[in-house]
Design an enzyme around this catalytic site. Structure first.
Site, PDB file in Angstrom:
ATOM      1  N   LYS A  10       0.849  -1.204   0.000  1.00 29.44           N
ATOM      2  CA  LYS A  10       0.000   0.000   0.000  1.00 29.44           C
ATOM      3  C   LYS A  10       0.875   1.240   0.000  1.00 29.44           C
ATOM      4  CE  LYS A  10       0.774   1.509   4.414  1.00 29.44           C
ATOM      5  NZ  LYS A  10       1.530   2.710   4.715  1.00 29.44           N
ATOM      6  N   ASP A 140      -3.038  -1.771   9.246  1.00 27.20           N
ATOM      7  CA  ASP A 140      -3.068  -1.769   7.772  1.00 27.20           C
ATOM      8  C   ASP A 140      -3.580  -3.077   7.180  1.00 27.20           C
ATOM      9  OD1 ASP A 140      -1.749   0.680   7.732  1.00 27.20           O
ATOM     10  OD2 ASP A 140       0.237  -0.254   7.653  1.00 27.20           O
TER      11      ASP A 140
HETATM   12  O1  C5P Z   1      -1.228  -1.372  13.997  1.00 25.79           O
HETATM   13  P1  C5P Z   1       0.212  -1.656  13.753  1.00 25.79           P
HETATM   14  O2  C5P Z   1       0.673  -2.900  14.467  1.00 25.79           O
HETATM   15  O3  C5P Z   1       0.594  -1.656  12.320  1.00 25.79           O
HETATM   16  O4  C5P Z   1       0.996  -0.457  14.423  1.00 25.79           O
HETATM   17  C1  C5P Z   1       2.369  -0.498  14.675  1.00 25.79           C
HETATM   18  C2  C5P Z   1       2.733   0.652  15.599  1.00 25.79           C
HETATM   19  O5  C5P Z   1       2.581   1.888  14.915  1.00 25.79           O
HETATM   20  C3  C5P Z   1       1.844   0.786  16.831  1.00 25.79           C
HETATM   21  O6  C5P Z   1       2.321  -0.006  17.881  1.00 25.79           O
HETATM   22  C4  C5P Z   1       1.947   2.263  17.141  1.00 25.79           C
HETATM   23  O7  C5P Z   1       3.162   2.545  17.802  1.00 25.79           O
HETATM   24  C5  C5P Z   1       2.037   2.887  15.761  1.00 25.79           C
HETATM   25  N1  C5P Z   1       0.720   3.323  15.239  1.00 25.79           N
HETATM   26  C6  C5P Z   1       0.121   4.425  15.792  1.00 25.79           C
HETATM   27  N2  C5P Z   1      -1.092   4.842  15.300  1.00 25.79           N
HETATM   28  C7  C5P Z   1      -1.684   4.205  14.270  1.00 25.79           C
HETATM   29  C8  C5P Z   1      -1.073   3.071  13.690  1.00 25.79           C
HETATM   30  C9  C5P Z   1       0.138   2.651  14.201  1.00 25.79           C
HETATM   31  O8  C5P Z   1       0.642   5.045  16.733  1.00 25.79           O
HETATM   32  N3  C5P Z   1      -2.838   4.648  13.800  1.00 25.79           N
END
Ligand code: C5P
Length: 300
Positions: A10, A140
């Protein structure tokens, strides 16, 4: 019997980020586009659980986390647990999406694993349940299932397809070293301590998509994480500048970076921009979007 599912990388045409929520995640308003850089994940029946990976020669195989707590293992565990099924399969991933690059390669692999294992194990999981499991795995991952072009809200996990009938041409410059997404968000918090709770809206990009005009889209592209990524990796500013000097309509950092993206006027222009960037960068890829989300490509 074996089954291969393809899932796309993406990019974020718009990434508006608000002040962190109580759970630590940041509220997002984003426009995702799935592009033609894809990982292929193949599953075959097996008495146990194995996971292997192959990479193109430009990618460092050791950078791909296939042991320990990786997202494909977690996808399989959640799906198996949801149905009370046992987690048995041999899984192999052929990677093309840059690792830790801001293009959601791990999320694509997780989405591909959900679709492939659901078929292999004959589970018939509903779309609603598959999206809920995807959201549990990462912000994502639901988009990697849906693909195309979509508006993402919440922490990015709530996705709604938006009209996008054009084909947009992108030049992609991966970086040798990855960036950690949580670290980029932490730097965002330091650089923008007064960020509004409500992220910047995506109206300009949505309108630009409807024109089909790359010049209009170039002017509307927006990434609130770019200053944080550039602060952590100042060398990326040179890459962006070189791409824009080489004829790209606009360069921007992909998501949390460090991959750099360049929007080109059309297919020919993208190849010209890529040619010029190749004089200084070993790995330069050309792709386009939107493309489909995770889908079966071979079965038998
Ligand atoms: O959701 P995902 O595991 O991809 O997110 C990885 C990290 O990115 C989270 O632990 C957080 O630190 C950060 N994040 C965030 N806000 C979001 C998506 C991700 O702070 N909307």
């Amino acid at each position: 019997m074996s089954l291969t599912v393809r899932a796309p990388a993406k990019i974020n045409l718009h990434l508006g980020v608000g002040a962190p929520r109580e759970d630590g995640f940041h509220p997002l308003v984003t426009v995702y586009q799935a592009v033609g850089l894809c990982d292929d994940l193949t599953v075959t029946p097996s008495p146990g659980w194995t996971l292997g990976v192959t990479v193109p020669e430009w990618m460092d195989v050791d950078a791909v986390p296939v042991t320990g707590d990786n997202i494909v293992d977690r996808a399989a565990q959640l799906l198996a647990r949801h149905h009370g099924a046992s987690q048995e399969a041999a899984v192999s991933i052929a990677k093309s999406i840059p690792v830790a690059g801001g293009m959601a390669g791990g999320s694509a692999d997780a989405a591909a694993a959900l679709v492939a294992l659901d078929r292999l194990w004959g589970l018939g999981t509903s779309d609603e349940d598959l999206l809920a499991i995807a959201a549990e795995l990462g912000s994502d991952v639901p988009f990697a299932l849906v693909g195309g072009t979509a508006l993402g809200t919440g922490r990015g996990e709530l996705v709604e397809s938006v009209p996008d009938t054009a084909t947009w041409w992108w030049v992609v410059v991966p970086s040798e070293r990855g960036l950690s997404t949580p670290e980029v968000y932490r730097r965002f918090d330091q650089l923008a301590p007064d960020a509004a709770p409500e992220p910047a809206g995506a109206e300009a990009v949505l309108l630009a998509l409807s024109t089909g005009d790359p010049g209009v889209l170039a002017a509307a592209l927006h990434n609130d994480l770019e200053p944080a990524a550039l602060d952590l990796r100042p060398d990326l500013a040179d890459v962006l500048e070189l791409g824009e000097r080489s004829g790209a309509l606009r360069g921007l950092v992909s998501g949390s970076g460090p991959t750099c993206l360049f929007l080109a006027e059309d297919a020919d222009a993208s190849r010209e921009v890529a040619g010029r960037l190749s004089e200084q960068h070993d790995v330069v890829l050309v792709t386009n979007g939107p493309v489909a989300g995770a889908h079966v490509v071979t079965y038998g």
